[in-house]
Motif scaffolding. Structure first.
Motif, PDB file in Angstrom:
ATOM      1  N   LEU A 172       0.825  -1.199   0.000  1.00 38.15           N
ATOM      2  CA  LEU A 172       0.000   0.000   0.000  1.00 38.15           C
ATOM      3  C   LEU A 172       0.862   1.253   0.000  1.00 38.15           C
ATOM      4  CD1 LEU A 172      -2.921   1.220   0.376  1.00 38.15           C
ATOM      5  CD2 LEU A 172      -2.438   1.182   2.829  1.00 38.15           C
ATOM      6  N   PHE A 173       1.849   1.295   0.879  1.00 45.54           N
ATOM      7  CA  PHE A 173       2.666   2.491   1.024  1.00 45.54           C
ATOM      8  C   PHE A 173       3.688   2.647  -0.109  1.00 45.54           C
ATOM      9  CE2 PHE A 173       1.742   1.610   5.663  1.00 45.54           C
ATOM     10  CZ  PHE A 173       0.707   2.541   5.716  1.00 45.54           C
ATOM     11  N   ASP A 174       3.908   1.607  -0.889  1.00 39.49           N
ATOM     12  CA  ASP A 174       4.831   1.689  -2.012  1.00 39.49           C
ATOM     13  C   ASP A 174       4.235   2.409  -3.219  1.00 39.49           C
ATOM     14  OD1 ASP A 174       6.975   0.544  -0.784  1.00 39.49           O
ATOM     15  OD2 ASP A 174       6.677  -1.460  -1.607  1.00 39.49           O
ATOM     16  N   GLN A 175       2.947   2.762  -3.148  1.00 38.96           N
ATOM     17  CA  GLN A 175       2.323   3.472  -4.255  1.00 38.96           C
ATOM     18  C   GLN A 175       2.844   4.915  -4.317  1.00 38.96           C
ATOM     19  OE1 GLN A 175      -1.980   3.153  -4.304  1.00 38.96           O
ATOM     20  NE2 GLN A 175      -1.896   1.190  -3.257  1.00 38.96           N
ATOM     21  N   TYR A 176       2.970   5.430  -5.542  1.00 34.23           N
ATOM     22  CA  TYR A 176       3.391   6.809  -5.748  1.00 34.23           C
ATOM     23  C   TYR A 176       2.150   7.711  -5.811  1.00 34.23           C
ATOM     24  CZ  TYR A 176       7.934   4.806  -6.924  1.00 34.23           C
ATOM     25  OH  TYR A 176       9.118   4.115  -6.881  1.00 34.23           O
ATOM     26  N   ASN A 177       2.242   8.865  -5.146  1.00 34.90           N
ATOM     27  CA  ASN A 177       1.063   9.732  -5.083  1.00 34.90           C
ATOM     28  C   ASN A 177       0.814  10.529  -6.358  1.00 34.90           C
ATOM     29  OD1 ASN A 177       2.986  11.740  -4.973  1.00 34.90           O
ATOM     30  ND2 ASN A 177       2.642  12.266  -2.825  1.00 34.90           N
ATOM     31  N   ASP A 178       1.704  10.442  -7.329  1.00 34.76           N
ATOM     32  CA  ASP A 178       1.497  11.149  -8.593  1.00 34.76           C
ATOM     33  C   ASP A 178       1.165  10.194  -9.743  1.00 34.76           C
ATOM     34  OD1 ASP A 178       3.987   9.971  -8.634  1.00 34.76           O
ATOM     35  OD2 ASP A 178       5.013  11.666  -9.578  1.00 34.76           O
ATOM     36  N   ILE A 179       0.862   8.958  -9.403  1.00 40.72           N
ATOM     37  CA  ILE A 179       0.520   7.949 -10.413  1.00 40.72           C
ATOM     38  C   ILE A 179      -0.883   7.420 -10.128  1.00 40.72           C
ATOM     39  CG2 ILE A 179       1.054   5.653 -11.319  1.00 40.72           C
ATOM     40  CD1 ILE A 179       3.980   6.195 -10.823  1.00 40.72           C
ATOM     41  N   SER A 180      -1.694   7.302 -11.166  1.00 43.92           N
ATOM     42  CA  SER A 180      -3.016   6.686 -11.038  1.00 43.92           C
ATOM     43  C   SER A 180      -2.903   5.203 -11.377  1.00 43.92           C
ATOM     44  CB  SER A 180      -4.025   7.362 -11.970  1.00 43.92           C
ATOM     45  OG  SER A 180      -4.293   8.675 -11.555  1.00 43.92           O
ATOM     46  N   TYR A 181      -3.389   4.361 -10.482  1.00 41.53           N
ATOM     47  CA  TYR A 181      -3.335   2.911 -10.652  1.00 41.53           C
ATOM     48  C   TYR A 181      -4.718   2.390 -11.040  1.00 41.53           C
ATOM     49  CZ  TYR A 181       1.100   3.347  -8.132  1.00 41.53           C
ATOM     50  OH  TYR A 181       2.371   3.700  -7.735  1.00 41.53           O
ATOM     51  N   GLN A 182      -4.739   1.499 -12.027  1.00 44.21           N
ATOM     52  CA  GLN A 182      -6.022   0.929 -12.422  1.00 44.21           C
ATOM     53  C   GLN A 182      -6.489  -0.072 -11.374  1.00 44.21           C
ATOM     54  OE1 GLN A 182      -6.415  -0.370 -16.515  1.00 44.21           O
ATOM     55  NE2 GLN A 182      -8.016  -1.846 -15.978  1.00 44.21           N
ATOM     56  N   VAL A 183      -7.731   0.101 -10.929  1.00 39.45           N
ATOM     57  CA  VAL A 183      -8.313  -0.766  -9.903  1.00 39.45           C
ATOM     58  C   VAL A 183      -9.110  -1.899 -10.544  1.00 39.45           C
ATOM     59  CG1 VAL A 183      -9.851  -0.860  -7.902  1.00 39.45           C
ATOM     60  CG2 VAL A 183      -8.463   1.180  -8.315  1.00 39.45           C
ATOM     61  N   LYS A 184      -9.964  -1.543 -11.493  1.00 44.62           N
ATOM     62  CA  LYS A 184     -10.822  -2.560 -12.110  1.00 44.62           C
ATOM     63  C   LYS A 184     -11.365  -2.052 -13.425  1.00 44.62           C
ATOM     64  CE  LYS A 184     -13.768  -2.483  -8.636  1.00 44.62           C
ATOM     65  NZ  LYS A 184     -14.936  -2.818  -7.821  1.00 44.62           N
ATOM     66  N   GLU A 185     -11.868  -2.989 -14.228  1.00 47.20           N
ATOM     67  CA  GLU A 185     -12.533  -2.672 -15.490  1.00 47.20           C
ATOM     68  C   GLU A 185     -13.827  -3.468 -15.540  1.00 47.20           C
ATOM     69  OE1 GLU A 185     -10.318  -2.020 -19.389  1.00 47.20           O
ATOM     70  OE2 GLU A 185     -11.299  -3.961 -19.750  1.00 47.20           O
ATOM     71  N   ILE A 186     -14.925  -2.757 -15.758  1.00 48.06           N
ATOM     72  CA  ILE A 186     -16.251  -3.372 -15.728  1.00 48.06           C
ATOM     73  C   ILE A 186     -16.881  -3.215 -17.102  1.00 48.06           C
ATOM     74  CG2 ILE A 186     -18.482  -3.399 -14.541  1.00 48.06           C
ATOM     75  CD1 ILE A 186     -16.972  -1.639 -12.341  1.00 48.06           C
ATOM     76  N   SER A 187     -17.265  -4.343 -17.703  1.00 52.54           N
ATOM     77  CA  SER A 187     -17.844  -4.304 -19.048  1.00 52.54           C
ATOM     78  C   SER A 187     -19.329  -4.623 -18.995  1.00 52.54           C
ATOM     79  CB  SER A 187     -17.146  -5.319 -19.955  1.00 52.54           C
ATOM     80  OG  SER A 187     -15.772  -5.012 -20.076  1.00 52.54           O
ATOM     81  N   SER A 188     -20.099  -3.901 -19.808  1.00 52.60           N
ATOM     82  CA  SER A 188     -21.528  -4.153 -19.953  1.00 52.60           C
ATOM     83  C   SER A 188     -21.802  -4.574 -21.390  1.00 52.60           C
ATOM     84  CB  SER A 188     -22.335  -2.897 -19.612  1.00 52.60           C
ATOM     85  OG  SER A 188     -23.697  -3.073 -19.951  1.00 52.60           O
ATOM     86  N   CYS A 189     -22.187  -5.838 -21.566  1.00 49.85           N
ATOM     87  CA  CYS A 189     -22.459  -6.347 -22.918  1.00 49.85           C
ATOM     88  C   CYS A 189     -23.673  -5.656 -23.531  1.00 49.85           C
ATOM     89  CB  CYS A 189     -22.694  -7.852 -22.872  1.00 49.85           C
ATOM     90  SG  CYS A 189     -21.243  -8.802 -22.354  1.00 49.85           S
ATOM     91  N   ALA A 190     -24.657  -5.349 -22.691  1.00 54.26           N
ATOM     92  CA  ALA A 190     -25.900  -4.765 -23.205  1.00 54.26           C
ATOM     93  C   ALA A 190     -25.666  -3.368 -23.763  1.00 54.26           C
ATOM     94  CB  ALA A 190     -26.950  -4.718 -22.092  1.00 54.26           C
ATOM     95  N   SER A 191     -24.924  -2.536 -23.038  1.00 49.42           N
ATOM     96  CA  SER A 191     -24.729  -1.145 -23.461  1.00 49.42           C
ATOM     97  C   SER A 191     -23.399  -0.918 -24.169  1.00 49.42           C
ATOM     98  CB  SER A 191     -24.804  -0.222 -22.247  1.00 49.42           C
ATOM     99  OG  SER A 191     -23.748  -0.516 -21.339  1.00 49.42           O
ATOM    100  N   ARG A 192     -22.533  -1.928 -24.172  1.00 48.67           N
ATOM    101  CA  ARG A 192     -21.189  -1.841 -24.753  1.00 48.67           C
ATOM    102  C   ARG A 192     -20.308  -0.820 -24.038  1.00 48.67           C
ATOM    103  NH1 ARG A 192     -21.926   0.467 -29.507  1.00 48.67           N
ATOM    104  NH2 ARG A 192     -19.761   0.092 -30.142  1.00 48.67           N
ATOM    105  N   VAL A 193     -20.722  -0.421 -22.847  1.00 51.78           N
ATOM    106  CA  VAL A 193     -19.940   0.544 -22.076  1.00 51.78           C
ATOM    107  C   VAL A 193     -18.909  -0.196 -21.232  1.00 51.78           C
ATOM    108  CG1 VAL A 193     -20.002   2.308 -20.258  1.00 51.78           C
ATOM    109  CG2 VAL A 193     -21.814   2.211 -21.988  1.00 51.78           C
ATOM    110  N   VAL A 194     -17.685   0.272 -21.276  1.00 54.53           N
ATOM    111  CA  VAL A 194     -16.627  -0.255 -20.417  1.00 54.53           C
ATOM    112  C   VAL A 194     -16.278   0.830 -19.400  1.00 54.53           C
ATOM    113  CG1 VAL A 194     -14.261  -1.111 -20.294  1.00 54.53           C
ATOM    114  CG2 VAL A 194     -15.711  -1.726 -22.247  1.00 54.53           C
ATOM    115  N   THR A 195     -16.402   0.488 -18.137  1.00 54.90           N
ATOM    116  CA  THR A 195     -16.098   1.437 -17.061  1.00 54.90           C
ATOM    117  C   THR A 195     -14.773   1.042 -16.431  1.00 54.90           C
ATOM    118  OG1 THR A 195     -18.448   1.790 -16.612  1.00 54.90           O
ATOM    119  CG2 THR A 195     -16.886   2.444 -14.890  1.00 54.90           C
ATOM    120  N   THR A 196     -13.826   1.955 -16.435  1.00 58.03           N
ATOM    121  CA  THR A 196     -12.510   1.720 -15.846  1.00 58.03           C
ATOM    122  C   THR A 196     -12.342   2.618 -14.622  1.00 58.03           C
ATOM    123  OG1 THR A 196     -11.640   1.270 -18.058  1.00 58.03           O
ATOM    124  CG2 THR A 196     -10.034   1.567 -16.286  1.00 58.03           C
TER     125      THR A 196
END
Length: 257
Positions: free
Chosen positions: A145-169
């Motif tokens: 946890l503490f090894d993360q850099y505060n100026d970098i955004s880390y990807q947490v998850k990617e959620i896909s919706s087949c019905a709407s074709r929307v991908v939420t990252t």
């Protein structure tokens, strides 16, 4: 000071709807008691509604009016019968004593100072019967946890919706205050269709972390005995590699009462 979670009301389910690993655990704990359950930090009802739908007498409390509004909408549409209140968990004023109080998904850690945490626990103590149970889960502070850099955004998850074709990252970036043991996090929630960004939203939340012995002392000082400490939601023992602290507490009579 507890963060304003109203901004989360329309985003929470999109971001956290896939978090279900703790629900069977809390349902099992609620099924063991013959009485009422109080959930603190209930949000939009991720835990409250499943409890209500299996017949548990549950009351949900959240500091955010928008969250409680969303909870009530979802409960009405699903047929779940429950009670809900807009209230600060540090200053509970409910006309009921509960047999079980739960604070799931790190809700207790949204209180950003020790005095506030003590107020919350004292407030819980006044609303849970003598010998009643309290379940609180927290994350374990770790080197990763503490090894993360505060100026970098880390990807947490990617959620896909087949019905709407929307991908939420979902991305997160955090600042750590090791002296006060607090974390300020900004989440970026990006929606794309066919690789084209359609919407980006940013929401913030703050958490205070505790180490195991700090939490244990805090609970005992506020009138609770530690019955169990699990390292996860399958009842595994807490150990060096644990990422969660799942506390099972019992209300005792305070020595100064």
């Amino acid at each position: 000071m507890i963060s304003d979670f109203d901004q989360w009301a329309n985003l929470y389910d999109k971001v956290y709807d896939d978090v279900t690993c703790d629900i069977p655990f809390y349902l099992n704990e609620a099924s063991k008691i013959n009485g009422s359950v109080l959930e603190l930090g209930c949000g939009t009802g991720r835990m409250t509604i499943p409890m209500a739908k299996v017949g548990i007498d549950v009351t949900g409390v959240d500091i955010s009016p928008a969250m409680i509004c969303k909870l009530r909408e979802k409960a009405a549409s699903s047929g779940a019968i429950l009670k809900s209140h807009v209230m600060d968990m540090r200053y509970l004023k409910l006309d009921q004593i509960y047999q079980l109080v739960v604070v799931p998904y790190r809700g207790f850690q949204s209180i950003m100072d020790v005095k506030g945490q003590e107020k919350c626990l004292n407030s819980i103590h006044r609303h849970v019967e003598h010998g009643g149970k309290v379940v609180i889960d927290m994350f374990v502070p770790s080197r990763e946890l503490f090894d993360q850099y505060n100026d970098i955004s880390y990807q947490v998850k990617e959620i896909s919706s087949c019905a709407s074709r929307v991908v939420t990252t979902v991305w997160h970036r955090s600042n750590f205050d090791r002296h006060n043991q607090t974390i300020e996090t900004c989440l970026k929630i990006e929606s794309t269709v066919g690789g084209i960004v359609k919407e980006s939203k940013y929401v913030n939340f703050n958490l205070k972390y505790l180490y195991m012995h700090e939490a244990e002392y805090l609970f005992k000082n506020c009138g609770f005995r530690v019955n169990e400490l699990y390292g996860g939601f399958n009842g595994e023992p807490f150990g060096e590699s644990s990422t969660n602290m799942v506390w099972i507490l019992e209300s005792e009579k305070k020595s100064n009462a």
